[in-house]
Design an enzyme around this catalytic site. Structure first.
Site, PDB file in Angstrom:
ATOM      1  N   HIS A 143      18.966 -36.163 -10.647  1.00  0.00           N
ATOM      2  CA  HIS A 143      18.314 -36.628  -9.423  1.00  0.00           C
ATOM      3  C   HIS A 143      16.830 -36.259  -9.410  1.00  0.00           C
ATOM      4  O   HIS A 143      16.206 -36.281  -8.355  1.00  0.00           O
ATOM      5  CB  HIS A 143      19.030 -36.052  -8.197  1.00  0.00           C
ATOM      6  N   TRP A 191      -2.865  -2.602  -1.739  1.00  0.00           N
ATOM      7  CA  TRP A 191      -2.369  -3.915  -2.156  1.00  0.00           C
ATOM      8  C   TRP A 191      -3.052  -4.906  -1.222  1.00  0.00           C
ATOM      9  O   TRP A 191      -2.760  -4.946  -0.026  1.00  0.00           O
ATOM     10  CB  TRP A 191      -0.856  -3.959  -1.992  1.00  0.00           C
ATOM     11  N   GLU A 236      18.444 -16.405  -9.622  1.00  0.00           N
ATOM     12  CA  GLU A 236      18.012 -15.026  -9.853  1.00  0.00           C
ATOM     13  C   GLU A 236      17.397 -14.890 -11.252  1.00  0.00           C
ATOM     14  O   GLU A 236      16.380 -14.214 -11.444  1.00  0.00           O
ATOM     15  CB  GLU A 236      19.206 -14.074  -9.646  1.00  0.00           C
ATOM     16  N   LYS A 261      13.572 -13.719 -11.980  1.00  0.00           N
ATOM     17  CA  LYS A 261      13.231 -12.591 -12.866  1.00  0.00           C
ATOM     18  C   LYS A 261      12.208 -13.033 -13.902  1.00  0.00           C
ATOM     19  O   LYS A 261      11.228 -12.341 -14.151  1.00  0.00           O
ATOM     20  CB  LYS A 261      14.469 -12.066 -13.608  1.00  0.00           C
ATOM     21  N   CYS A 291       0.826  -1.208   0.000  1.00  0.00           N
ATOM     22  CA  CYS A 291       0.000   0.000   0.000  1.00  0.00           C
ATOM     23  C   CYS A 291       0.864   1.263   0.000  1.00  0.00           C
ATOM     24  O   CYS A 291       1.958   1.272   0.556  1.00  0.00           O
ATOM     25  CB  CYS A 291      -0.864   0.035   1.249  1.00  0.00           C
TER      26      CYS A 291
HETATM   27  O1  M6R Z   1      13.574  -4.686  -0.562  1.00  0.00           O
HETATM   28  P1  M6R Z   1      14.138  -6.072  -0.404  1.00  0.00           P
HETATM   29  O2  M6R Z   1      15.434  -6.259  -1.080  1.00  0.00           O
HETATM   30  O3  M6R Z   1      14.188  -6.502   1.035  1.00  0.00           O
HETATM   31  O4  M6R Z   1      13.087  -7.024  -1.112  1.00  0.00           O
HETATM   32  C1  M6R Z   1      13.198  -8.410  -1.049  1.00  0.00           C
HETATM   33  C2  M6R Z   1      12.354  -9.055  -2.114  1.00  0.00           C
HETATM   34  O5  M6R Z   1      11.005  -8.761  -1.913  1.00  0.00           O
HETATM   35  C3  M6R Z   1      12.748  -8.601  -3.525  1.00  0.00           C
HETATM   36  O6  M6R Z   1      14.096  -8.808  -3.762  1.00  0.00           O
HETATM   37  C4  M6R Z   1      11.919  -9.353  -4.582  1.00  0.00           C
HETATM   38  O7  M6R Z   1      12.261 -10.685  -4.578  1.00  0.00           O
HETATM   39  C5  M6R Z   1      12.146  -8.716  -5.948  1.00  0.00           C
HETATM   40  N1  M6R Z   1      10.916  -8.230  -6.482  1.00  0.00           N
HETATM   41  C6  M6R Z   1      12.681  -9.635  -6.958  1.00  0.00           C
HETATM   42  O8  M6R Z   1      12.911  -8.981  -8.169  1.00  0.00           O
END
Ligand code: M6R
Length: 610
Positions: A506, A75, A483, A487, A2
């Site tokens: 596995h 949200w 990662e 993405k 939010c």
């Molecule tokens: O603000 P933060 O780095 O703590 O956020 C953690 C995750 O919510 C954030 O990295 C999320 O996974 C991303 N949207 C990924 O792109």
């Protein structure tokens, strides 16, 4: 999550509120709304299930005018996305309120309020708060005291903006566990979830502390701490300009942010290196003496930041020869763990507001760690205020929900940390200079990799009709593959998983067929030959392989194997470099699929609730 905006001014505040909401869109939301006290001392409200643009259109056809107002992007947490659940919530046409956070005892309060004759028009946890303020107002007759009484009843997290039609020259703000900032104008004040929302109207900000309540009038601001005592909070002057939130000609913020990585990395290195040496004091005044005592490291984070931690663990063990454990914050905070003597606790977060990471840090502070460090992109965030040592990545604001430049700059910060710790563990100045050189080469090398964008855009076409994808890596490139998968799934909604390449046989190999693209990162290191055998296993099952390999890797494109040879010579920077093509791949697949790249469905930029 939010977003809140509020304003009190002589002018009509609706345009400020709408612009503020627009600038908070990146946080993720499903509905939006705005309420003002109008010139006849009546509350007026508009809400939409959908985007801020629709709220702007509605406002154009029936404008609301008033000098005091609050606005919100919601949200959904409690109750589905719907018009009734959208904020601001209003009680008996008297009090309007916006809220970010979660009221944990809302069921109990709701039951009491139903018994007391209150009607509910939403399923939210927020409506109990506005009712409670209204109820208190019947005795206190003024809003500040009513808010004080209300927050005494609340369990959980909140940032609140509250207005009362009978006190049109007053706006009350309160925060506990959710971020809220006050913008200081000339004869006017604003509130917002973050500074970006207010940059068009002010550069001066006050960051409310935990438990603070602000009584805001046009010409007077009084802040009370959690003991209801008047306190002074410093005014910070932001150096950000209002156009930081512009796309600078790029189609999406994510693309702009991917392309700004050379600069973000260079900024994050500035002043952190001097004459080939890492400046340890950049982690805090007494960082050097603390690092001398470090015998192990515990890293805790979420999502992309967690992946950064996983890569850093490889660096720490290899370069500094210090054991390192990495854990997801939401897991760590709810289990009993053992703290080894002289362990440094490191929390990583782009936003510095992630509820789980913050709670993990708070727990760590009571758990006997040697010290706590936050690696964060937002100065004055809750995390940086909580940690004893702080390293700020200077990535600049990241607006796209998918983290890109925040990730690569976190890795820069973590590499500096590894060197700073390794120096206390036998790393000599010659080796340090060599590592520093690698770091300094990064902006230029990342820039070279961005030049592969057209090749990657071409590959992306092959993914757009797929439902699943596998990502493979080994060693410090497994987190890179993780990662890449994150993405792809978060912005293109293609189910993607990452595996250590050696784990294929596995289990996951059973999934491989010609409908399952497999992406592998293949740096030219000691594991390349092993990776090649893993890849043959995929090829033999008809899986189509996409290989990001170094020019020197001696792997060639053949039937069913597409090799993109990139300039990413193997050294400790390679995990950062191999991330770039994976970011571009996810981006272009999402473009082809027509997805909402900067605000993917169901996701929020700053996850301030559990
Ligand atoms: O603000 P933060 O780095 O703590 O956020 C953690 C995750 O919510 C954030 O990295 C999320 O996974 C991303 N949207 C990924 O792109």
């Amino acid at each position: 999550m939010c977003g809140i905006v509020g304003a009190i001014a002589q002018r009509d505040v609706s345009p400020v509120l709408l612009e503020g909401l627009k600038r908070l869109e990146y946080r993720g939301y499903d509905s939006a709304g705005l309420a003002v006290v109008d010139h006849n001392k009546q509350l007026q409200r508009i809400r939409v299930l959908g985007k801020v643009n629709e709220l702007q259109e509605q406002h154009q056809s029936s404008p609301l005018q008033g000098g005091t107002g609050i606005a919100h992007t919601r949200w959904a947490t409690h109750g589905k996305p719907s018009l009734d659940n959208a904020h601001p919530h209003i009680c008996r046409n008297q009090v309007a309120l916006v809220h970010n956070g979660i009221i944990e005892n809302h069921e109990q309060l709701r039951a009491q309020q139903v018994d007391a004759g209150y009607d509910f028009s939403s399923e939210t946890d927020t409506e109990v708060v506005v009712n409670a303020v209204y109820e208190a107002l019947q005795t206190t007759k003024e809003l500040l005291q009513a808010v004080f009484r209300t927050i005494e009843q609340l369990e959980g997290a909140y940032a609140l903006g509250v207005i009362n039609k009978d006190e049109p020259e007053r706006l009350i703000a309160a925060r506990k566990g959710s971020p809220l900032v006050i913008g200081v104008g000339i004869g006017e004040y604003f509130i917002a979830s973050d500074v970006f929302a207010l940059l068009p109207v002010t550069q001066q900000f006050i960051f409310l502390e935990e438990g603070d309540v602000a009584d805001i009038k046009r010409d007077k601001l009084t802040i009370y701490d959690s003991n209801q005592q008047i306190v002074e909070r410093p005014i910070n002057v932001s150096e950000l300009s209002s156009d930081v939130a512009d796309k600078a000609g790029y189609r999406h913020y994510m693309l702009k942010e991917i392309f700004s990585q050379p600069n973000a990395i260079a900024e994050s290195l500035e002043n952190r290196i001097e004459d080939g040496r890492v400046v340890t004091s950049e982690f805090g005044q007494n960082a050097e003496s603390i690092f001398q005592q470090v015998k192990s490291v515990k890293i805790v984070a979420c999502g992309t930041s967690y992946h950064a931690g996983l890569i850093a663990a490889h660096w720490l063990e290899e370069i500094a020869q210090i054991p390192c454990q990495v854990e997801i914050a939401s897991e760590y905070r709810y289990r009993k763990s053992v703290v080894v003597d002289n362990t440094l606790f490191v929390s990583i977060s782009q936003s510095g507001e992630t509820a789980d990471t913050l709670a993990a840090l708070q727990l760590a502070k009571k758990s006997g760690f040697l010290n706590t460090l936050a690696i964060c992109n937002v100065a004055e965030s809750s995390l940086t205020r909580e940690a004893e040592l702080v390293f700020l990545t200077h990535a600049g604001p990241e607006i796209g929900v998918a983290s890109t430049k925040a990730f690569t700059t976190q890795l820069v910060g973590l590499f500096l940390l590894v060197i700073a710790i390794a120096k206390q563990n036998g790393l000599d100045s010659k080796q340090e200079a060599m590592f520093v050189k690698q770091l300094e080469s990064l902006p230029g090398r990342v820039n070279q990799l961005l030049q592969y964008k057209d090749d990657i855009e071409n590959i992306a076409k092959d993914f757009s009709d797929k439902h699943h994808a596998l990502f493979l890596g080994r060693g410090s490139f497994l987190p890179v593959a993780m990662e890449g998968a994150l993405k792809l799934k978060e912005i293109s909604y293609i189910h993607a998983e990452a595996y250590a390449a050696g784990e294929l046989k596995h289990g996951p190999l059973a999934l491989v067929d010609d409908d399952m693209p497999v992406v592998a990162v293949a740096p030219n290191n000691n594991l390349l030959e092993k990776l090649k055998s893993n890849l043959q296993e995929v090829q033999a099952r008809g899986g189509k392989l996409y290989l990001f390999a170094d020019k020197t890797s001696e792997v060639e494109s053949t039937d069913g194997v597409y090799v993109l040879k990139i300039n990413a010579l193997y050294d400790f920077m390679a995990p950062i470099l191999y991330t770039i093509p994976l970011q571009l791949l996810a981006y272009y697949v999402a473009v082809i699929k027509g997805a909402d790249i900067d605000q993917p469905r169901n996701l929020a930029k700053s996850v301030t609730v559990e």
